[in-house]
Design a protein around this motif. Structure first.
Motif, PDB file in Angstrom:
ATOM      1  N   ASN A 141       0.893  -1.333  -0.381  1.00 46.74           N
ATOM      2  CA  ASN A 141       0.027  -0.066   0.037  1.00 46.74           C
ATOM      3  C   ASN A 141       0.859   1.272  -0.007  1.00 46.74           C
ATOM      4  OD1 ASN A 141      -2.075   1.830   0.400  1.00 46.74           O
ATOM      5  ND2 ASN A 141      -2.839   1.187   2.211  1.00 46.74           N
ATOM      6  N   ALA A 142       0.992   2.029  -1.098  1.00 37.02           N
ATOM      7  CA  ALA A 142       1.900   3.147  -1.190  1.00 37.02           C
ATOM      8  C   ALA A 142       1.147   4.312  -0.382  1.00 37.02           C
ATOM      9  CB  ALA A 142       1.919   3.715  -2.868  1.00 37.02           C
ATOM     10  N   LEU A 143       0.247   4.075  -0.102  1.00 34.21           N
ATOM     11  CA  LEU A 143      -0.584   5.200   0.777  1.00 34.21           C
ATOM     12  C   LEU A 143      -1.107   4.869   2.203  1.00 34.21           C
ATOM     13  CD1 LEU A 143      -2.913   6.684  -2.255  1.00 34.21           C
ATOM     14  CD2 LEU A 143      -0.730   7.903  -1.001  1.00 34.21           C
ATOM     15  N   ASP A 144      -0.183   3.899   2.814  1.00 33.35           N
ATOM     16  CA  ASP A 144      -0.255   3.414   4.015  1.00 33.35           C
ATOM     17  C   ASP A 144       0.088   4.520   4.983  1.00 33.35           C
ATOM     18  OD1 ASP A 144       2.428   3.309   4.151  1.00 33.35           O
ATOM     19  OD2 ASP A 144       2.225   0.859   4.158  1.00 33.35           O
ATOM     20  N   LEU A 145       0.026   4.268   6.393  1.00 39.95           N
ATOM     21  CA  LEU A 145       0.697   5.101   7.346  1.00 39.95           C
ATOM     22  C   LEU A 145       2.117   5.781   7.050  1.00 39.95           C
ATOM     23  CD1 LEU A 145       0.224   6.341  10.341  1.00 39.95           C
ATOM     24  CD2 LEU A 145       1.570   4.526  10.915  1.00 39.95           C
ATOM     25  N   LEU A 151       3.040  13.517   2.257  1.00 35.24           N
ATOM     26  CA  LEU A 151       2.065  14.152   1.832  1.00 35.24           C
ATOM     27  C   LEU A 151       1.791  15.380   2.476  1.00 35.24           C
ATOM     28  CD1 LEU A 151      -0.698  11.216   1.073  1.00 35.24           C
ATOM     29  CD2 LEU A 151       0.461  12.653  -0.687  1.00 35.24           C
ATOM     30  N   PHE A 152       1.707  15.284   4.090  1.00 39.25           N
ATOM     31  CA  PHE A 152       1.457  16.294   4.664  1.00 39.25           C
ATOM     32  C   PHE A 152       2.523  17.500   4.473  1.00 39.25           C
ATOM     33  CE2 PHE A 152       1.964  18.276   9.139  1.00 39.25           C
ATOM     34  CZ  PHE A 152       0.937  19.278   8.749  1.00 39.25           C
ATOM     35  N   GLU A 153       3.757  16.938   4.406  1.00 35.85           N
ATOM     36  CA  GLU A 153       4.924  17.858   4.115  1.00 35.85           C
ATOM     37  C   GLU A 153       4.758  18.578   2.859  1.00 35.85           C
ATOM     38  OE1 GLU A 153       7.019  18.906   6.200  1.00 35.85           O
ATOM     39  OE2 GLU A 153       6.010  17.509   7.562  1.00 35.85           O
ATOM     40  N   GLN A 154       4.159  18.035   1.770  1.00 41.60           N
ATOM     41  CA  GLN A 154       3.678  18.789   0.412  1.00 41.60           C
ATOM     42  C   GLN A 154       2.870  19.901   0.518  1.00 41.60           C
ATOM     43  OE1 GLN A 154       2.897  16.269  -3.099  1.00 41.60           O
ATOM     44  NE2 GLN A 154       3.625  14.445  -1.828  1.00 41.60           N
ATOM     45  N   ALA A 155       1.873  19.536   1.569  1.00 44.58           N
ATOM     46  CA  ALA A 155       0.713  20.463   1.656  1.00 44.58           C
ATOM     47  C   ALA A 155       0.792  21.445   2.806  1.00 44.58           C
ATOM     48  CB  ALA A 155      -0.604  19.701   1.802  1.00 44.58           C
ATOM     49  N   ARG A 156       1.739  21.317   3.852  1.00 43.70           N
ATOM     50  CA  ARG A 156       1.787  22.112   5.047  1.00 43.70           C
ATOM     51  C   ARG A 156       1.498  23.498   4.929  1.00 43.70           C
ATOM     52  NH1 ARG A 156       4.123  20.980  10.626  1.00 43.70           N
ATOM     53  NH2 ARG A 156       5.096  19.254   9.813  1.00 43.70           N
ATOM     54  N   SER A 171      -1.487  18.157  11.612  1.00 41.52           N
ATOM     55  CA  SER A 171      -0.355  17.743  12.519  1.00 41.52           C
ATOM     56  C   SER A 171      -0.517  16.902  13.665  1.00 41.52           C
ATOM     57  CB  SER A 171       0.369  18.905  12.773  1.00 41.52           C
ATOM     58  OG  SER A 171       1.681  18.708  13.499  1.00 41.52           O
ATOM     59  N   ASP A 172      -1.537  17.296  14.376  1.00 44.93           N
ATOM     60  CA  ASP A 172      -2.008  16.687  15.593  1.00 44.93           C
ATOM     61  C   ASP A 172      -2.459  15.237  15.318  1.00 44.93           C
ATOM     62  OD1 ASP A 172      -1.407  19.006  17.084  1.00 44.93           O
ATOM     63  OD2 ASP A 172      -3.255  19.669  17.379  1.00 44.93           O
ATOM     64  N   ASP A 173      -3.379  14.823  14.383  1.00 45.53           N
ATOM     65  CA  ASP A 173      -3.923  13.702  14.171  1.00 45.53           C
ATOM     66  C   ASP A 173      -2.727  13.052  13.832  1.00 45.53           C
ATOM     67  OD1 ASP A 173      -6.822  13.990  14.607  1.00 45.53           O
ATOM     68  OD2 ASP A 173      -6.979  15.124  12.911  1.00 45.53           O
ATOM     69  N   LEU A 174      -1.909  13.493  12.932  1.00 45.18           N
ATOM     70  CA  LEU A 174      -0.662  12.387  12.322  1.00 45.18           C
ATOM     71  C   LEU A 174       0.062  11.925  13.391  1.00 45.18           C
ATOM     72  CD1 LEU A 174       0.553  11.184   9.999  1.00 45.18           C
ATOM     73  CD2 LEU A 174       1.624  13.480   9.430  1.00 45.18           C
ATOM     74  N   LEU A 277      -7.913  12.784   3.424  1.00 41.26           N
ATOM     75  CA  LEU A 277      -7.860  14.625   3.459  1.00 41.26           C
ATOM     76  C   LEU A 277      -6.619  14.937   2.832  1.00 41.26           C
ATOM     77  CD1 LEU A 277      -8.312  17.094   4.860  1.00 41.26           C
ATOM     78  CD2 LEU A 277      -7.643  16.443   6.976  1.00 41.26           C
ATOM     79  N   LEU A 278      -5.509  13.968   3.233  1.00 38.26           N
ATOM     80  CA  LEU A 278      -4.172  14.413   2.657  1.00 38.26           C
ATOM     81  C   LEU A 278      -4.204  14.403   1.129  1.00 38.26           C
ATOM     82  CD1 LEU A 278      -1.975  12.696   5.341  1.00 38.26           C
ATOM     83  CD2 LEU A 278      -2.267  15.197   4.869  1.00 38.26           C
ATOM     84  N   THR A 279      -4.726  13.172   0.520  1.00 37.20           N
ATOM     85  CA  THR A 279      -4.401  13.203  -0.866  1.00 37.20           C
ATOM     86  C   THR A 279      -5.570  14.170  -1.469  1.00 37.20           C
ATOM     87  OG1 THR A 279      -6.216  11.347  -0.670  1.00 37.20           O
ATOM     88  CG2 THR A 279      -3.746  10.653  -1.031  1.00 37.20           C
ATOM     89  N   ARG A 280      -6.720  14.564  -1.115  1.00 34.42           N
ATOM     90  CA  ARG A 280      -7.360  15.474  -1.743  1.00 34.42           C
ATOM     91  C   ARG A 280      -6.713  16.952  -1.439  1.00 34.42           C
ATOM     92  NH1 ARG A 280     -13.699  14.322  -0.639  1.00 34.42           N
ATOM     93  NH2 ARG A 280     -13.982  12.301  -1.325  1.00 34.42           N
ATOM     94  N   LEU A 281      -6.114  17.079  -0.460  1.00 32.75           N
ATOM     95  CA  LEU A 281      -5.399  18.286   0.035  1.00 32.75           C
ATOM     96  C   LEU A 281      -4.238  18.617  -1.033  1.00 32.75           C
ATOM     97  CD1 LEU A 281      -5.225  21.041   1.708  1.00 32.75           C
ATOM     98  CD2 LEU A 281      -3.741  19.607   3.098  1.00 32.75           C
TER      99      LEU A 281
END
Length: 321
Positions: A141-145, A151-156, A171-174, A277-281
């Motif tokens: 799974n390329a989109l696992d934990l 992904l977050f770093e791309q969008a932060r 950030s808190d959820d992750l 959320l992350l992939t959509r963001l």
């Protein structure tokens, strides 16, 4: 499934001529979806779906996807069945893209699933998991934990332009999920993207599952968590526990959940919401000029995370002890 690569009528006719399915009578681009180019073909023997795999799909993964559909169809799962050409090949090249043709499924997706739809989906998901148990190919799974923080770093930096405070919430959820993510759950082949637009119904009866291009090996209960997110929330962001109960009970009628899976369900559901959320963001913040496909709203899953943060047991999702 939007059309990103245009194909001429002559190219399509020559492509169809490789198969024993008669002459091409008509071809129509399919506008829905976001990953590949798809066409509905009518030939002298019936209807087929032609897919051209775009750059986001790794060509090395295609034998897994095509093989999985053949395997599942052979075990009674109603899903697109790859069509082999006269030389026995399922994978082709067309317009500079990897391509494959699959059988057409009757039915239509539902925009607002009801309780009965959720029950049908739960049963079908468990049957898919059971049917995939002896599939020999594997795909990580390329989109696992492990894929969520990149992904977050791309969008932060731009996240708060979408919604104030979004970067901190993510950030808190992750951080919580990275510490609490369960290990050792029963694993197998999962669909990983079984949203309502990838499930067909005739009335309230499920007639087929499509779009296996995120399928991979991962925790089976994570697949269920993805479906709870995709099917059981209402438009106002509230979780419909009646739909959740219908889905989980129908799933367990085929494949009872292990106690470890029951305990992990809230964390899995929270993680599934963060993944989408992350992939959509990332997609929302990187729409190319002139794009024909509108990216999906990431804030839908920000709202869903508001529910997951307060869920503590599987009972919060409708699982009856």
């Amino acid at each position: 499934m939007a059309v990103y690569t245009e194909v001429s009528d002559a190219e399509l006719s020559a492509f169809v001529a490789r198969y024993d399915i008669g002459r091409l009578l008509s071809a129509k681009g399919i506008a829905e979806g976001v990953e590949n180019s798809n066409f509905l073909l009518q030939t002298e023997t019936g209807f087929f779906i032609l897919t051209l795999y775009e750059k986001r799909v790794n060509a090395a993964d295609l034998p897994f996807f095509i093989g999985l559909m053949e395997h599942l169809a052979g075990r009674g799962i109603t899903c697109p069945q790859p069509v082999r050409d006269r030389e026995g090949n399922t994978l082709q090249q067309l317009a500079g893209r990897p391509a494959a043709m699959v059988t057409f499924l009757s039915g239509m997706s539902v925009n607002r699933p009801g309780v009965a739809h959720c029950g049908e989906l739960g049963r079908a998901l468990a049957e898919l998991h059971a049917a995939g148990a002896d599939f020999t190919l594997t795909r990580q799974n390329a989109l696992d934990l492990h894929g969520w923080r990149p992904l977050f770093e791309q969008a932060r930096a731009q996240a708060d332009s979408v919604s104030p405070g979004l970067a901190q919430r993510i950030s808190d959820d992750l951080a919580l999920l990275e510490n609490a993510w369960p290990k050792g759950l029963p694993e197998g082949v999962i669909h990983a993207d079984l949203f309502p637009n990838n499930v067909f119904f005739l009335g309230e009866k499920l007639s087929g599952l499509i779009d296996f291009y995120f399928a991979c090996n991962d925790a089976l209960a994570y697949d269920l968590a993805i479906c709870l997110n995709a099917w059981c929330f209402e438009a106002d962001g509230s979780f419909n526990i009646t739909k959740g109960q219908a889905m989980i009970s129908a799933y367990e009628a085929v494949r009872p959940l292990d106690p470890s899976e029951v305990a992990a369900l809230p964390i899995l559901a929270r993680g599934a919401a963060l993944r989408f959320l992350l992939t959509r963001l990332v997609d929302w913040l990187n729409v190319p000029p002139g794009a024909l496909v509108k990216p999906l709203d990431p804030l839908e899953y920000d709202r869903k995370l508001g529910f997951h943060r307060h869920a503590t047991t599987a009972a919060d999702y409708g699982r009856v002890a």
